[in-house]
Each structure stands twice: as structure tokens, then as C-alpha cells.
Design an enzyme around this catalytic site. Structure first.
Site, PDB file in Angstrom:
ATOM      1  N   ASP A   1       0.781  -1.174  -0.030  1.00  0.00           N
ATOM      2  CA  ASP A   1       0.063  -0.009   0.150  1.00  0.00           C
ATOM      3  C   ASP A   1       0.860   1.338   0.073  1.00  0.00           C
ATOM      4  O   ASP A   1       0.503   2.249   0.655  1.00  0.00           O
ATOM      5  CB  ASP A   1      -0.833  -0.112   1.127  1.00  0.00           C
ATOM      6  CG  ASP A   1      -1.891  -1.075   1.190  1.00  0.00           C
ATOM      7  OD1 ASP A   1      -2.375  -1.502  -0.008  1.00  0.00           O
ATOM      8  OD2 ASP A   1      -2.244  -1.615   2.203  1.00  0.00           O
TER       9      ASP A   1
ATOM     10  N   LYS B   1       1.721   2.100  -5.206  1.00  0.00           N
ATOM     11  CA  LYS B   1       2.475   1.836  -6.385  1.00  0.00           C
ATOM     12  C   LYS B   1       1.594   2.080  -7.460  1.00  0.00           C
ATOM     13  O   LYS B   1       2.155   2.466  -8.427  1.00  0.00           O
ATOM     14  CB  LYS B   1       2.512   0.386  -6.078  1.00  0.00           C
ATOM     15  CG  LYS B   1       3.577  -0.243  -5.010  1.00  0.00           C
ATOM     16  CD  LYS B   1       3.480  -1.750  -5.112  1.00  0.00           C
ATOM     17  CE  LYS B   1       2.294  -2.475  -4.535  1.00  0.00           C
ATOM     18  NZ  LYS B   1       1.832  -2.257  -3.031  1.00  0.00           N
TER      19      LYS B   1
ATOM     20  N   GLY C   1      -4.775  -4.208  -3.401  1.00  0.00           N
ATOM     21  CA  GLY C   1      -5.873  -3.258  -3.707  1.00  0.00           C
ATOM     22  C   GLY C   1      -4.884  -1.953  -4.022  1.00  0.00           C
ATOM     23  O   GLY C   1      -3.985  -1.498  -3.308  1.00  0.00           O
ATOM     24  N   HIS C   2      -4.760  -1.415  -5.616  1.00  0.00           N
ATOM     25  CA  HIS C   2      -4.050  -0.512  -5.982  1.00  0.00           C
ATOM     26  C   HIS C   2      -5.185   0.781  -6.620  1.00  0.00           C
ATOM     27  O   HIS C   2      -6.059   0.579  -7.365  1.00  0.00           O
ATOM     28  CB  HIS C   2      -3.375  -1.077  -7.229  1.00  0.00           C
ATOM     29  CG  HIS C   2      -2.261  -2.100  -6.909  1.00  0.00           C
ATOM     30  ND1 HIS C   2      -1.823  -2.782  -7.802  1.00  0.00           N
ATOM     31  CD2 HIS C   2      -2.062  -2.556  -5.695  1.00  0.00           C
ATOM     32  CE1 HIS C   2      -0.809  -3.792  -7.071  1.00  0.00           C
ATOM     33  NE2 HIS C   2      -0.968  -3.494  -5.866  1.00  0.00           N
TER      34      HIS C   2
ATOM     35  N   GLN D   1       1.682  -5.927  -3.241  1.00  0.00           N
ATOM     36  CA  GLN D   1       2.285  -6.142  -1.732  1.00  0.00           C
ATOM     37  C   GLN D   1       3.608  -5.358  -1.859  1.00  0.00           C
ATOM     38  O   GLN D   1       3.866  -4.307  -2.444  1.00  0.00           O
ATOM     39  CB  GLN D   1       2.362  -7.557  -1.385  1.00  0.00           C
ATOM     40  CG  GLN D   1       1.112  -8.238  -1.126  1.00  0.00           C
ATOM     41  CD  GLN D   1       0.538  -8.964  -2.385  1.00  0.00           C
ATOM     42  OE1 GLN D   1       1.097  -9.500  -3.155  1.00  0.00           O
ATOM     43  NE2 GLN D   1      -0.883  -8.711  -2.737  1.00  0.00           N
TER      44      GLN D   1
HETATM   45  P1  GDP Z   1      -0.887   0.337  -3.628  1.00  0.00           P
HETATM   46  O1  GDP Z   1      -1.263  -0.900  -3.296  1.00  0.00           O
HETATM   47  O2  GDP Z   1       0.793   0.362  -3.374  1.00  0.00           O
HETATM   48  O3  GDP Z   1      -1.080   0.570  -4.931  1.00  0.00           O
HETATM   49  O4  GDP Z   1      -1.368   1.610  -2.607  1.00  0.00           O
HETATM   50  P2  GDP Z   1      -3.015   1.764  -2.239  1.00  0.00           P
HETATM   51  O5  GDP Z   1      -3.698   2.158  -3.419  1.00  0.00           O
HETATM   52  O6  GDP Z   1      -3.434   0.392  -1.376  1.00  0.00           O
HETATM   53  O7  GDP Z   1      -2.545   2.814  -1.181  1.00  0.00           O
HETATM   54  C1  GDP Z   1      -2.186   4.185  -1.491  1.00  0.00           C
HETATM   55  C2  GDP Z   1      -3.213   5.178  -0.945  1.00  0.00           C
HETATM   56  O8  GDP Z   1      -2.700   6.321  -0.851  1.00  0.00           O
HETATM   57  C3  GDP Z   1      -4.176   5.129  -2.045  1.00  0.00           C
HETATM   58  O9  GDP Z   1      -5.267   5.655  -1.503  1.00  0.00           O
HETATM   59  C4  GDP Z   1      -3.869   6.289  -2.854  1.00  0.00           C
HETATM   60  O10 GDP Z   1      -4.737   7.210  -3.468  1.00  0.00           O
HETATM   61  C5  GDP Z   1      -3.069   7.235  -1.990  1.00  0.00           C
HETATM   62  N1  GDP Z   1      -2.025   7.943  -2.419  1.00  0.00           N
HETATM   63  C6  GDP Z   1      -0.932   7.630  -3.083  1.00  0.00           C
HETATM   64  N2  GDP Z   1       0.249   8.611  -3.367  1.00  0.00           N
HETATM   65  C7  GDP Z   1      -0.513   9.671  -2.490  1.00  0.00           C
HETATM   66  C8  GDP Z   1       0.146  10.817  -2.062  1.00  0.00           C
HETATM   67  O11 GDP Z   1       1.356  11.369  -2.401  1.00  0.00           O
HETATM   68  N3  GDP Z   1      -0.403  11.643  -1.069  1.00  0.00           N
HETATM   69  C9  GDP Z   1      -1.806  11.230  -0.468  1.00  0.00           C
HETATM   70  N4  GDP Z   1      -2.248  11.930   0.198  1.00  0.00           N
HETATM   71  N5  GDP Z   1      -2.224   9.933  -1.040  1.00  0.00           N
HETATM   72  C10 GDP Z   1      -1.583   9.285  -1.916  1.00  0.00           C
HETATM   73  P1  IMO Z   2      -1.051  -4.077  -2.072  1.00  0.00           P
HETATM   74  O1  IMO Z   2      -0.705  -4.707  -3.795  1.00  0.00           O
HETATM   75  C1  IMO Z   2      -0.893  -4.480   2.113  1.00  0.00           C
HETATM   76  C2  IMO Z   2      -0.921  -8.788   3.666  1.00  0.00           C
HETATM   77  C3  IMO Z   2      -2.313  -8.964   4.681  1.00  0.00           C
HETATM   78  C4  IMO Z   2      -1.340  -9.832   5.567  1.00  0.00           C
HETATM   79  C5  IMO Z   2      -0.337 -10.680   4.655  1.00  0.00           C
HETATM   80  C6  IMO Z   2      -0.882 -11.948   4.152  1.00  0.00           C
HETATM   81  O2  IMO Z   2      -2.421  -3.533  -2.252  1.00  0.00           O
HETATM   82  O3  IMO Z   2       0.039  -3.406  -1.628  1.00  0.00           O
HETATM   83  P2  IMO Z   2      -2.467 -12.627   2.033  1.00  0.00           P
HETATM   84  O4  IMO Z   2      -3.947 -12.506   1.969  1.00  0.00           O
HETATM   85  O5  IMO Z   2      -1.659 -11.962   1.020  1.00  0.00           O
HETATM   86  O6  IMO Z   2      -2.344 -14.349   2.141  1.00  0.00           O
HETATM   87  O7  IMO Z   2      -2.028 -11.781   3.412  1.00  0.00           O
HETATM   88  O8  IMO Z   2      -0.147  -9.865   3.498  1.00  0.00           O
HETATM   89  N1  IMO Z   2      -1.390  -7.980   2.490  1.00  0.00           N
HETATM   90  C7  IMO Z   2      -1.150  -6.670   1.904  1.00  0.00           C
HETATM   91  N2  IMO Z   2      -1.077  -5.730   2.949  1.00  0.00           N
HETATM   92  N3  IMO Z   2      -0.928  -4.310   0.818  1.00  0.00           N
HETATM   93  C8  IMO Z   2      -1.260  -5.471   0.064  1.00  0.00           C
HETATM   94  O9  IMO Z   2      -1.287  -5.244  -1.462  1.00  0.00           O
HETATM   95  C9  IMO Z   2      -1.544  -6.873   0.497  1.00  0.00           C
HETATM   96  N4  IMO Z   2      -1.715  -8.093   0.309  1.00  0.00           N
HETATM   97  C10 IMO Z   2      -1.671  -8.849   1.244  1.00  0.00           C
HETATM   98  O10 IMO Z   2      -2.737  -7.930   5.246  1.00  0.00           O
HETATM   99  O11 IMO Z   2      -0.996  -9.245   6.325  1.00  0.00           O
HETATM  100 MG    MG Z   3      -2.807  -1.556  -1.966  1.00  0.00          MG
END
Ligand code: GDP
Ligand code: IMO
Ligand code: MG
Length: 431
Positions: free
Chosen positions: A13, A16, A40-41, A228
Site C-alpha cells: 500500500d 504503487k 488493492g491498487h 504487496q
Molecule cells: P498500492 O497498493 O501500493 O497501489 O497503494 P494503495 O492504493 O493500496 O494505497 C495508497 C493510497 O494512498 C491510495 O489511497 C492512494 O490514492 C493514496 N496516495 C498515493 N500517493 C499519495 C500521495 O502522495 N498523497 C496522498 N495523500 N495520498 C496518496
Molecule cells: P497491495 O498490492 C498490504 C498482507 C495481509 C496480511 C499478509 C498475508 O495493495 O500493496 P494474504 O492475503 O496475502 O495471504 O495476506 O499480507 N497483504 C497486504 N498488505 N497491501 C497489500 O497489497 C497486501 N496483500 C496482502 O494484510 O498481513
Molecule cells: Mg494496496
């Protein structure tokens, strides 16, 4: 620049998808190399928010091809749901811009079931759960390695599909009833439930390694998208509190069928602080007011499960380790804006474990859990930075914070995220 990797440098999270979205204009093809719908991206375009689980977020860009490669695990019902939801929002998806590797393993209904049952058992027995996303990811990779899995190609040969399901359930059903106390599953029913998606998925199924190597030979630019993060990697992460695949850069080669020699750049994505969902050690975790402030301002709730993310200060021990094991050349530092308003900001530079200074991220999760972070404290800033687009225009305290992270990580910070939306990003130096 033939192939660039985007890899998470913390516990997932990191943002990416947003960084990937910013790099997309220079790319032809984007490839997810591991993981499944546990990911979840998020990409925010104006007032529209898109959350991707399996489909690479590059699908939002016209004339780009998205590939779900062999290292991924795919639940047919989830993939179709995601495709349908995107189509309903006007995104064009067909067999010409989305490819699914014939070698990708399928997440079966019994994988989800065993994932959830195993977590429940671990919790009630006091063993302690991992805090998985409950999407069946671990059990699917278990079957892959045990050579009992089903692959996307098997959707195209129903008799063999049923045979494999029957063989798998002959072993699994006794476990389901004896250990988890659930009814045995009927192989025919399970097979039919999944095979029902075969006609709709067929147009996407392809030999993606052949496609990608052909594209490289034609000089196309590839972006390899990790899910991840490096600290959740099955080999290099905080085992057993990890996911079940290689989220580090290494996963990008086995997960796609591309030679490591074709990969020229790895961009590591890290937040200006740290978050983690699920169980496991987290030395810089902030359980009180400051952590709650980061969670609220950073909207730190899981994209996949909605769970509140644990929040803490930036950890340079973790980042140095991720830089090493993922061969990170440059960092994209996201969410700097979330720190705005903190009177002071902290960076963990080393750990104290049992009275010893430890510079290197430990293998033993119990040692990591016992680590006391040693912090450097820097002045914070109050000015809003969301509309800043050049590094020189950031408040000096914010600039110093970024520069200090750069120094501690040992690689340049090329991108700085300053807000949620697609364009809220500062680019520094050469790309
Ligand atoms: P990912 O799984 O690595 O793609 O990241 P996620 O989408 O799960 O979580 C990142 C969250 O931070 C999302 O809600 C993005 O919209 C938000 N985000 C990404 N970059 C920034 C930033 O520079 N500032 C803020 N405030 N939010 C950001
Ligand atoms: P993105 O791609 C954050 C974490 C789960 C748990 C561990 C194992 O959005 O960054 P799993 O269901 O993969 O067997 O769970 O990994 N986890 C993540 N944490 N971002 C993710 O994906 C994750 N995918 C799995 O919370 O701790
Ligand atoms: Mg994510």
C-alpha cells in the site's frame, strides 16, 4: 529502457498504482507479476477513484496492453467482476488490451475457504492469525508448489479440469471435515462453478511470456508491476507474517518469463511514513495520537478489506533492506503531504535489540518485535504542499526530510507524492 520494475519497499500500500500511473505515458505494456486479489491498487483521477485488484491499473491508459502474468494467482469470478465493473465505467477491455497468462494459477473456491478457516482456527487456538485478506492466496500458492494446482489453460479443457479438482478434493475433503468441521465439497459442483467463467475468460488467455519477449525484441517498453511489498515477500519478508509470493524484484523475472538481463531499472515505492495491515512485527508503529492522525489524514484503510492500517514513523532500517533485496535504483516517496502539520517528524535510523545497536533488518520476527527504534527527530512544516510541483518550492523542512531519507536509503528519491490525485507528484532529476 526495456523493462522497469515498480516494487513496494515497505509492507504494501505504498502507492504503487499512483506511481505506475505517472510512469505509464512512457510505457507500452504493463505486467502484474505476482499476487492476486489480495492487492488493492488505487488511482484517483479528478473526482473518480479506481481500485484495482488483479487488472493492472495501466488499463486506464489508451493504447497500452495489460498483462496478468504467470506469477499471479487469479480467481475467475473476481477477475470477471473487476472487468465488468471497469467496463461499466467506460473502460475498454478486450482480448487486445488485457492478457491472462495460460500459466497463471487459479484461486479455487476451496482456497478461499481454507484461507478463512485456517485463520479462524489459528485465532481461536491462540496460535495467532496472520491477518490475511482471506482471498485464498496462501492456499493457492501452496497447491501450485505442491503441484496440485489448476492453471488458466485448464479452463480450456473441462475433462482434465474436473479430473484435477477431483484429485485435489480427494485429499482436501478429509481435512475440511476433520479439522475445520465443514461439509465435504462436491468436485463436479466446484468444477462447474469455475468452468462457468471459461467462455468469458477465453479471449484473454495467452502465452504471455512469448508475447512479452516478442515485445521486448521489438523495442517496446515494459513496466512490471509488483503487488504487496518487499517486507511481505515470502523469502525476504517478516516470515511468517508475509504473503505467499515473491513481491521483491526477483519475482518479476520468474513471474513473467523475462530474463533478469532485460530489467534495467527498479523503482521502489515507499511512503514518507510506514503502514502495515494484518499481524506481524512493526518496530516504528504509533499506537496513539500521532498514529491515529496519520491514519485519518492518510485515509489509511485497506483498499481490499477496509481494515484500518497500522501506522508508524519512517523506518530506514527497513528501507535499506528493501533497497538491497529488491535492487532498488530509485525511490518514489509518496504521501509526504500526510505529514504536514506534525510539529516534528521522526526517522528510525537503527534498532536497539536487547541493548545492541542493530543496523540490519533481522530475519527473526521475534527479534524484530523486540526492537526499539532509535529515532532522529526533525522539524515539521505547516504549509500545504499539495499544489507544489517542484522540489525547490517545498518548505525547507520537508525538503530536508526527503534528503535525509535519501541519504539513509542510499539511492536517489526521484518522485515525491504530495497528494491523492494522479498529478500530485514532484519529479526530481532524471527519470
Ligand atoms: P498500492 O497498493 O501500493 O497501489 O497503494 P494503495 O492504493 O493500496 O494505497 C495508497 C493510497 O494512498 C491510495 O489511497 C492512494 O490514492 C493514496 N496516495 C498515493 N500517493 C499519495 C500521495 O502522495 N498523497 C496522498 N495523500 N495520498 C496518496
Ligand atoms: P497491495 O498490492 C498490504 C498482507 C495481509 C496480511 C499478509 C498475508 O495493495 O500493496 P494474504 O492475503 O496475502 O495471504 O495476506 O499480507 N497483504 C497486504 N498488505 N497491501 C497489500 O497489497 C497486501 N496483500 C496482502 O494484510 O498481513
Ligand atoms: Mg494496496
Amino acid at each position: 529502457m526495456p523493462a522497469t520494475i515498480i516494487v513496494g519497499a515497505q509492507w504494501g500500500d505504498e502507492g504503487k498504482a499512483k506511481v505506475l500511473d505517472a510512469l505509464m505515458p512512457d510505457m507500452d505494456i504493463v505486467v502484474r507479476y505476482q499476487g492476486g486479489s489480495n492487492a488493492g491498487h488505487t488511482v484517483v483521477v479528478g473526482t473518480e477513484r479506481y481500485a484495482f485488484h488483479l487488472v493492472p491499473s495501466g488499463i486506464l491508459h489508451d493504447r497500452k496492453v495489460c498483462v496478468i502474468a504467470n506469477g499471479c494467482v487469479v480467481e475467475p469470478v473476481e477477475l470477471m467482476k473487476e472487468i465488468d465493473a471497469l467496463r461499466a465505467r467506460g473502460v475498454r477491455i478486450d482480448g487486445s488490451n488485457l492478457l491472462l497468462s495460460e500459466r497463471a494459477h487459479l484461486v479455487m473456491p476451496y482456497h478461499r475457504l481454507t484461507d478463512q478457516m485456517s485463520e479462524k482456527r489459528k485465532e481461536s487456538s491462540g496460535e495467532g492469525k496472520i491477518g490475511t485478506t482471506g482471498r485464498g492466496i496462501g492456499p493457492c500458492y501452496v497447491d501450485k508448489v505442491a503441484r496440485s494446482g489448476l492453471r488458466a489453460i485448464d479452463l480450456l479443457r473441462p475433462d482434465y479440469f474436473l479430473l484435477r479438482v477431483t484429485q485435489r478434493l480427494a485429499e482436501l475433503n478429509p481435512l475440511l471435515t476433520a479439522v475445520y468441521g465443514v461439509e465435504p465439497l462436491d468436485p463436479k459442483k466446484v468444477a462447474d462453478e469455475v468452468l462457468a467463467f471459461a467462455p468469458r475468460l477465453k479471449p484473454f488467455i495467452a502465452d504471455t511470456a512469448a508475447y512479452l519477449n516478442g515485445a521486448l525484441a521489438q523495442g517496446k517498453a515494459l513496466l512490471l508491476e509488483g503487488a504487496q511489498g518487499s517486507l511481505l515477500d515470502i523469502d525476504h519478508g517478516t516470515y511468517p507474517f508475509v504473503t505467499s509470493s515473491n513481491a521483491t524484484s526477483g519475482g518479476a523475472t520468474t513471474g513473467t518469463g523475462i530474463s533478469p538481463r532485460k530489467i534495467t531499472l527498479a523503482v521502489g515505492v515507499a511512503k514518507a511514513y510506514v503502514t502495515r495491515v494484518g499481524s506481524g512485527p512493526f518496530p516504528t508503529e504509533l499506537t496513539e495520537k500521532v498514529g491515529e492522525g496519520l491514519r485519518q489524514r492518510g485515509v489509511e484503510f485497506g483498499t481490499t478489506t477496509g481494515r484500518p492500517r497500522r501506522c508508524g514513523w519512517f523506518d530506514a532500517v527497513g528501507i535499506r533492506y528493501a533497497v538491497e533485496v529488491s535492487g532498488i535504483d530509485a525511490i518514489a516517496l509518496t504521501k509526504l503531504d500526510v505529514l504536514t502539520g506534525e510539529p516534528e517528524v521522526k526517522l528510525c535510523v537503527t534498532y536497539d535489540i536487547g541493548g545492541r545497536r542493530v543496523e540490519r533488518f533481522p530475519c527473526d520476527h521475534q527479534a524484530l518485535a523486540a526492537a526499539t527504534p532509535i529515532y532522529e527527530t526533525m522539524p515539521g512544516w505547516n504549509e500545504s504542499i499539495e499544489s507544489v510541483r517542484s522540489f525547490a518550492k517545498l518548505p525547507p523542512a520537508a525538503r530536508n526530510f526527503v534528503k535525509r531519507i535519501e541519504e539513509l536509503a542510499g539511492v536517489p528519491i526521484r518522485y515525491v507524492g504530495v497528494g491523492r490525485t494522479r498529478d500530485a507528484m514532484i519529479r526530481r532529476g532524471k527519470k
